[in-house]
Design a protein around this motif. Structure first.
Motif, mmCIF file in Angstrom:
data_model
loop_
_atom_site.group_PDB
_atom_site.id
_atom_site.type_symbol
_atom_site.label_atom_id
_atom_site.label_comp_id
_atom_site.label_asym_id
_atom_site.label_seq_id
_atom_site.Cartn_x
_atom_site.Cartn_y
_atom_site.Cartn_z
ATOM 1 N N ASN A 75 55.122 -15.263 79.741
ATOM 2 C CA ASN A 75 55.341 -13.924 80.285
ATOM 3 C C ASN A 75 54.467 -12.886 79.618
ATOM 4 N N ASP A 76 53.693 -13.300 78.614
ATOM 5 C CA ASP A 76 52.799 -12.380 77.918
ATOM 6 C C ASP A 76 51.538 -13.126 77.513
ATOM 7 N N THR A 77 50.483 -12.403 77.197
ATOM 8 C CA THR A 77 49.197 -13.029 76.888
ATOM 9 C C THR A 77 49.127 -13.595 75.468
ATOM 10 N N PRO B 94 57.031 -11.894 85.737
ATOM 11 C CA PRO B 94 55.669 -12.319 86.090
ATOM 12 C C PRO B 94 55.067 -13.268 85.050
ATOM 13 N N LYS C 297 52.009 -14.217 83.046
ATOM 14 C CA LYS C 297 50.817 -13.475 82.619
ATOM 15 C C LYS C 297 49.713 -14.384 82.085
ATOM 16 N N ASN D 27 49.025 -12.153 86.731
ATOM 17 C CA ASN D 27 50.227 -11.343 86.918
ATOM 18 C C ASN D 27 50.933 -11.883 88.160
ATOM 19 N N GLU D 28 51.388 -13.131 88.068
ATOM 20 C CA GLU D 28 51.890 -13.863 89.220
ATOM 21 C C GLU D 28 53.414 -13.879 89.274
ATOM 22 N N ASP D 29 53.949 -13.554 90.458
ATOM 23 C CA ASP D 29 55.379 -13.677 90.706
ATOM 24 C C ASP D 29 55.662 -15.140 91.039
#
Length: 273
Positions: A122-124, A164, A166, A92-94
């Motif tokens: 942006n998603d898993t 983020p 992901k 969950n990195e900015d």
């Protein structure tokens, strides 16, 4: 009183030439070093280089993943029948403050590797993702570095760097179903300092106005021109052209010869793009 010692024009020019050479070398190496400073910053992806934390093999049964704790690396292999890839879905990195990604890896036989790719999502489920890669003709035997800025990634669906990150995936494909393996060493986030470029032209030839200036003006690029002030006009730039160049952001370097004394005035300006 001591006698004033005259220097011949030849000696004056020789001394001037040595000075200009030293100054030019200094400026060249300074700009070369500063041209593109890149810092590998581990803040965003520091945990990703700990391969035992969250990384899993997501490719088929004919592929394998082996972590070497002593070297903090991971070996990824395939029998060639399917691509091999590993994935980390626990992120969950900015990433908005960073400008790119760098991957360090070792390749024993580049001729067997078709492509190595990095995916970010942006998603898993990798619905909204971006991908960048390195092809066989860009690989070397041994250690390779894949450094890609954000603009070098191809984005799919609604991927957004300001959202983020992901998940991350590293994948490689082989040539003609050839068994192969790679060793992945480290994954970095990158920040790039803005580079600086200086455009300089010598002797003020008229083509520097009719060709170079016209092209540079199109892109709003300034520059620096060295002028022999005792030789203007004809095949050299005339005064009107020099004034126009100066009024449009160019810097002029000039030299004036008076009797046997050579007075040189040099203005060196770093033009920032």
């Amino acid at each position: 009183m001591g006698k004033f010692k005259k220097f011949s024009l030849k000696k004056s020019l020789l001394v001037l030439g040595m000075f200009i050479t030293v100054a030019s070398l200094f400026l060249f190496f300074r700009e070369y070093i500063n041209l593109k400073k890149v810092k590998a910053n581990n803040n965003a992806f520091e945990s990703l280089s700990k391969w035992e934390n969250g990384w899993k093999l997501y490719s088929g049964q004919n592929t394998s993943m082996n972590i070497d704790a002593s070297t903090n690396s991971v070996e990824l292999s395939t029998d060639g029948t399917s691509p091999a890839f590993i994935r980390n879905n626990n992120l969950n990195e900015d990433f908005s403050q960073y400008t790119g990604i760098k991957l360090s890896l070792n390749v024993l036989k580049p001729k067997d590797i078709a492509k190595i790719s990095i995916y970010v999502s942006n998603d898993t489920k990798f619905t909204n993702y971006a991908v960048a890669g390195i092809n066989q003709n860009s690989m070397l035997v041994g250690e390779n570095f894949l450094s890609v800025g954000k603009s070098g990634f191809t984005k799919y669906n609604n991927f957004n760097w300001n959202e983020p990150i992901k998940a991350v995936q590293i994948r490689f494909e082989t040539v003609n179903n050839t068994p192969a393996k790679i060793t992945i060493n480290k994954l970095y986030s990158l920040t790039h300092n803005k580079g600086k470029i200086v455009f300089t032209m010598d002797d003020a030839w008229d083509s520097q106005y009719t060709v170079a200036y016209q092209l540079m003006k199109k892109y709003s690029f300034p520059g620096t021109i060295g002028v022999i002030t005792s030789a203007t006009g004809g095949t050299k730039l005339n005064i009107a052209q020099l004034e126009e160049l100066q009024n449009n952001g160019f810097k002029i370097m000039g030299s004036i010869l008076v009797a046997n004394l050579l007075f040189t005035h040099m203005v060196i300006i770093q033009q920032k793009l």
